[in-house]
Design a protein around this motif. Structure first.
Motif, short mmCIF file in Angstrom:
data_model
loop_
_atom_site.label_atom_id
_atom_site.label_comp_id
_atom_site.label_asym_id
_atom_site.label_seq_id
_atom_site.Cartn_x
_atom_site.Cartn_y
_atom_site.Cartn_z
N GLU A 186 -22.08 -54.51 68.49
CA GLU A 186 -22.66 -55.85 69.70
C GLU A 186 -24.12 -54.96 70.92
N GLY A 187 -24.64 -54.14 69.97
CA GLY A 187 -25.43 -53.72 70.44
C GLY A 187 -25.32 -52.76 71.64
N ALA A 188 -26.07 -52.58 72.64
CA ALA A 188 -25.41 -52.22 74.36
C ALA A 188 -24.38 -52.66 74.70
N LYS A 189 -23.76 -53.79 74.51
CA LYS A 189 -22.25 -53.97 74.68
C LYS A 189 -21.59 -53.38 73.37
N ASP A 190 -21.45 -52.64 72.98
CA ASP A 190 -20.75 -52.53 72.00
C ASP A 190 -19.22 -52.53 72.11
N VAL A 191 -17.98 -53.01 71.03
CA VAL A 191 -16.84 -52.79 71.04
C VAL A 191 -16.29 -52.44 70.34
N GLY A 192 -16.75 -51.39 70.14
CA GLY A 192 -15.89 -50.25 68.76
C GLY A 192 -16.50 -50.36 67.70
#
Length: 148
Positions: free
Chosen positions: A29-35
């Protein structure tokens, strides 16, 4: 993990491809990486490196679990060219305590049942963590799912 959790058939295909319980690689998710991997209720931050930096990785796992809406973030670390089943699962003291309370276990019970060992690095408790192996962590996931 999917096989050990009974989520795939004998050929390794998901029994229910839409189940939220399936262990899957997450879309980035780019800047909002979800692992890297979702194994509800855990987000797994996976590392394949020679030199570990577990406390920093744990901070990253917590942020990514929050982004994904999962309550727990952990790190799975394996040595390069080693089988993932030989990897180690690390969790912060805070996450370990929250999991322990959710399972209704004492400190000794959780440590013994899932083979946790502690790593204490100086006086800064934010650098402390607990470690187990992938197989025992998978059993912990199954037991926690049964309680939720």
């Amino acid at each position: 993990m999917n096989r050990a959790l009974g989520l795939v058939d004998g050929e390794g295909k998901f029994k229910d491809i839409f189940s939220a319980l399936n262990v899957r690689r997450a879309a980035q998710e780019g800047a909002k990486d979800v692992g890297d991997v979702h194994a509800a209720p855990f987000v797994l931050e996976c590392k394949d490196v020679k030199v570990p930096a577990v406390p920093a990785w744990l901070r990253q796992a917590h942020v990514e679990a929050d982004h994904a809406g999962f309550p727990y973030g952990v790190v799975v670390h394996k040595t390069r060219r080693a089988n993932v089943r030989l990897g180690r699962v690390h969790m912060s003291v805070r996450t370990w305590t929250r999991v322990r309370l959710a399972l209704g276990l004492t400190t000794s019970q959780l440590r013994e049942r899932y083979g946790f060992v502690s790593a204490v690095r100086g006086l800064d408790t934010s650098r402390w963590y607990l470690t187990t192996d992938v197989d025992r962590f998978t059993q912990l996931v199954a037991d926690l799912r049964a309680r939720l």
